[in-house]
Design a protein around this motif. Structure first.
Motif, PDB file in Angstrom:
ATOM      1  N   LYS A  10     -33.245  -1.319 -58.655  1.00 49.06           N
ATOM      2  CA  LYS A  10     -32.377  -0.468 -59.388  1.00 49.06           C
ATOM      3  C   LYS A  10     -30.899  -0.240 -59.322  1.00 49.06           C
ATOM      4  O   LYS A  10     -30.369  -0.826 -58.117  1.00 49.06           O
ATOM      5  N   ASP A  40     -33.052  -2.623 -52.281  1.00 48.16           N
ATOM      6  CA  ASP A  40     -33.540  -3.568 -53.326  1.00 48.16           C
ATOM      7  C   ASP A  40     -33.029  -5.122 -52.951  1.00 48.16           C
ATOM      8  O   ASP A  40     -33.790  -6.001 -53.303  1.00 48.16           O
ATOM      9  N   THR A  96     -35.542  10.593 -67.150  1.00 45.49           N
ATOM     10  CA  THR A  96     -36.727  10.195 -66.856  1.00 45.49           C
ATOM     11  C   THR A  96     -37.031  10.405 -65.603  1.00 45.49           C
ATOM     12  O   THR A  96     -36.084  10.010 -64.712  1.00 45.49           O
ATOM     13  N   SER A 123     -35.260   3.879 -53.406  1.00 41.27           N
ATOM     14  CA  SER A 123     -33.955   3.566 -53.805  1.00 41.27           C
ATOM     15  C   SER A 123     -32.950   4.526 -53.006  1.00 41.27           C
ATOM     16  O   SER A 123     -33.334   5.467 -52.216  1.00 41.27           O
ATOM     17  N   GLY A 129     -39.308   7.040 -52.894  1.00 42.27           N
ATOM     18  CA  GLY A 129     -40.389   5.846 -52.298  1.00 42.27           C
ATOM     19  C   GLY A 129     -41.586   6.227 -52.767  1.00 42.27           C
ATOM     20  O   GLY A 129     -42.664   5.531 -52.051  1.00 42.27           O
TER      21      GLY A 129
HETATM   22  C1  LIG Z   1     -30.835   6.314 -67.423  1.00 36.77           C
HETATM   23  C2  LIG Z   1     -31.779   7.144 -66.125  1.00 36.77           C
HETATM   24  C3  LIG Z   1     -31.758   8.362 -66.328  1.00 36.77           C
HETATM   25  C4  LIG Z   1     -32.499   9.154 -65.303  1.00 36.77           C
HETATM   26  N1  LIG Z   1     -32.500  10.393 -65.270  1.00 36.77           N
HETATM   27  C5  LIG Z   1     -33.428  11.171 -64.332  1.00 36.77           C
HETATM   28  C6  LIG Z   1     -33.460  12.387 -64.283  1.00 36.77           C
HETATM   29  O1  LIG Z   1     -32.689  13.150 -65.036  1.00 36.77           O
HETATM   30  N2  LIG Z   1     -34.117  13.030 -63.249  1.00 36.77           N
HETATM   31  C7  LIG Z   1     -34.935  12.185 -62.622  1.00 36.77           C
HETATM   32  O2  LIG Z   1     -35.640  12.973 -61.657  1.00 36.77           O
HETATM   33  N3  LIG Z   1     -35.053  11.055 -62.532  1.00 36.77           N
HETATM   34  C8  LIG Z   1     -34.269  10.215 -63.233  1.00 36.77           C
HETATM   35  N4  LIG Z   1     -34.094   9.005 -63.267  1.00 36.77           N
HETATM   36  C9  LIG Z   1     -34.933   8.482 -62.761  1.00 36.77           C
HETATM   37  C10 LIG Z   1     -34.772   8.032 -61.398  1.00 36.77           C
HETATM   38  O3  LIG Z   1     -33.358   7.667 -61.011  1.00 36.77           O
HETATM   39  C11 LIG Z   1     -35.765   7.193 -60.407  1.00 36.77           C
HETATM   40  O4  LIG Z   1     -35.512   5.964 -60.992  1.00 36.77           O
HETATM   41  C12 LIG Z   1     -36.941   7.488 -60.448  1.00 36.77           C
HETATM   42  O5  LIG Z   1     -36.984   8.942 -60.312  1.00 36.77           O
HETATM   43  C13 LIG Z   1     -37.552   7.009 -59.362  1.00 36.77           C
HETATM   44  O6  LIG Z   1     -37.131   7.642 -58.134  1.00 36.77           O
HETATM   45  P1  LIG Z   1     -36.540   6.688 -56.887  1.00 36.77           P
HETATM   46  O7  LIG Z   1     -35.268   6.195 -57.430  1.00 36.77           O
HETATM   47  O8  LIG Z   1     -36.545   7.966 -55.708  1.00 36.77           O
HETATM   48  O9  LIG Z   1     -37.736   5.712 -56.685  1.00 36.77           O
HETATM   49  P2  LIG Z   1     -38.188   5.010 -55.339  1.00 36.77           P
HETATM   50  O10 LIG Z   1     -39.782   5.341 -55.325  1.00 36.77           O
HETATM   51  O11 LIG Z   1     -37.527   5.669 -54.133  1.00 36.77           O
HETATM   52  O12 LIG Z   1     -37.765   3.621 -55.347  1.00 36.77           O
HETATM   53  C14 LIG Z   1     -38.730   2.891 -54.947  1.00 36.77           C
HETATM   54  C15 LIG Z   1     -38.471   1.352 -55.527  1.00 36.77           C
HETATM   55  O13 LIG Z   1     -38.982   1.442 -56.920  1.00 36.77           O
HETATM   56  C16 LIG Z   1     -37.902   0.720 -57.631  1.00 36.77           C
HETATM   57  N5  LIG Z   1     -37.307   1.377 -58.616  1.00 36.77           N
HETATM   58  C17 LIG Z   1     -37.024   2.854 -58.667  1.00 36.77           C
HETATM   59  N6  LIG Z   1     -36.591   2.923 -59.678  1.00 36.77           N
HETATM   60  C18 LIG Z   1     -36.149   1.904 -60.582  1.00 36.77           C
HETATM   61  C19 LIG Z   1     -35.734   1.559 -61.645  1.00 36.77           C
HETATM   62  N7  LIG Z   1     -34.988   2.347 -62.451  1.00 36.77           N
HETATM   63  N8  LIG Z   1     -35.322   0.249 -62.025  1.00 36.77           N
HETATM   64  C20 LIG Z   1     -35.994  -0.843 -61.346  1.00 36.77           C
HETATM   65  N9  LIG Z   1     -36.778  -0.675 -60.211  1.00 36.77           N
HETATM   66  C21 LIG Z   1     -36.636   0.764 -59.684  1.00 36.77           C
HETATM   67  C22 LIG Z   1     -37.081  -0.175 -56.906  1.00 36.77           C
HETATM   68  O14 LIG Z   1     -37.690  -1.268 -56.360  1.00 36.77           O
HETATM   69  C23 LIG Z   1     -37.032   1.132 -55.585  1.00 36.77           C
HETATM   70  O15 LIG Z   1     -36.413   0.359 -54.377  1.00 36.77           O
HETATM   71  C24 LIG Z   1     -33.316   8.316 -64.545  1.00 36.77           C
HETATM   72  C25 LIG Z   1     -33.483   7.090 -64.374  1.00 36.77           C
HETATM   73  C26 LIG Z   1     -32.474   6.271 -65.436  1.00 36.77           C
HETATM   74  C27 LIG Z   1     -32.529   4.779 -65.304  1.00 36.77           C
END
Ligand SMILES: Cc1cc2nc3c(=O)[nH]c(=O)nc-3n(C[C@H](O)[C@H](O)[C@H](O)COP(=O)(O)OP(=O)(O)OC[C@H]3O[C@@H](n4cnc5c(N)ncnc54)[C@H](O)[C@@H]3O)c2cc1C
Length: 262
Positions: A10, A40, A96, A123, A129
């Protein structure tokens, strides 16, 4: 035999920078510098170690769902030693949530083909998580999460999960999803040779139509979670100083109790 590993990486806002919410209460990703989520890097490291310790033909693909700048995270993972990268980018991804993100990642992983998915434990921005477990469910494969040690042997992924009271030895047959912790081993720094080699490695770009995902399934419209409000963190106050003149311990306990810490 060959082993296809997909590492989910991420691109996150730099925690040392000034981070904001945009007007629609999503994280403002345009005006801040970003980087590969530190947690990551451990996932990339473990995938590379599995590859280096294997007699099989191993291909390590790094995958991110994120804006244009998320390519920086892919470049870093490629310069660490991953073989190729996939970037999923689409304007409709704005807003998303974790469930939508797991849908996009799972469809991309299926399209890429995989034997093992390696994710971080969380992340460094969302820190939910939950994505690794959501991915395993969507892909219909076993999950072995929060591993401090991981290896692959004869079609089986094995690892150790350290808890407060005990350590568990876990294993699952491939294909499977694992997540690794920050205790799994220090992540390598990209070498100069690695940085130069990364420039020539393939980076595929996919959008939602490449993954047969409709815009309504993701973005704010498809999100199961809603952010109702956000407020600036109040400025730090000077705090309370407890001077120990014989009654310090009592005063400290009283203070902690008044703040409902104990
Ligand atoms: C352009 C964009 C806009 C977003 N807008 C919002 C929003 O408005 N509201 C909202 O709640 N969320 C939003 N998200 C999503 C958010 O940022 C997280 O990706 C999602 O909610 C997952 O939560 P976390 O990061 O806590 O994942 P966790 O479960 O903490 O992540 C665990 C693992 O999952 C993998 N992972 C997680 N996300 C990604 C990724 N995007 N790409 C690749 N691997 C990944 C990684 O290996 C990471 O270590 C957005 C994402 C993008 C890309």
């Amino acid at each position: 035999m060959s082993l296809r590993i997909v590492v989910t990486v991420k691109y996150v806002p730099d925690a040392t920078g000034d981070r904001h919410f945009a007007d629609d209460l999503t994280v403002d990703r345009d005006d801040v510098d970003g980087l590969l989520s530190e947690l990551d890097e451990y996932a990339v490291e473990q995938a590379l170690q599995i590859s280096e310790n294997s007699d099989d033909d191993v291909e390590v693909t790094v995958l991110t769902v994120g804006p244009e700048d998320a390519k920086d995270a892919l470049r870093k993972a490629l310069s660490m030693g991953a073989d190729k990268a996939i970037h999923v980018e689409d304007d409709d991804l704005h807003g998303t949530d974790a469930i939508g993100t797991s849908l996009v990642l799972a469809k991309a992983i299926e399209k890429a083909g995989f034997d093992l998915v390696v994710s971080g434990m969380a992340s460094t921005d969302g820190t939910m998580g939950v994505v690794p477990a959501l991915l395993a469910e969507r892909l219909g494969v076993p999950q072995v999460t929060l591993l401090s040690e991981v290896s692959v042997e004869d079609g089986t992924v094995k690892g150790r999960r350290d808890g407060d009271a005990a350590s568990e030895q876990l294993e699952a047959s491939l294909p499977a999803v694992v997540s690794v912790t920050d205790q799994s081993g220090e992540a390598r720094y990209p070498s100069f040779k690695g940085i130069m080699a990364a420039k020539k490695k393939p980076v595929e770009s996919w959008d939602l139509s490449d993954l047969d995902i409709e815009a309504e399934e993701v973005g704010l419209e498809g999100a199961y979670t809603v952010v109702d409000g956000a407020a600036e963190r109040p400025a730090r106050t000077a705090g309370t100083i407890v001077k120990d003149e014989g009654e310090g311990g009592k005063q400290l306990a009283e203070y902690l109790a008044s703040q409902k810490f104990v």
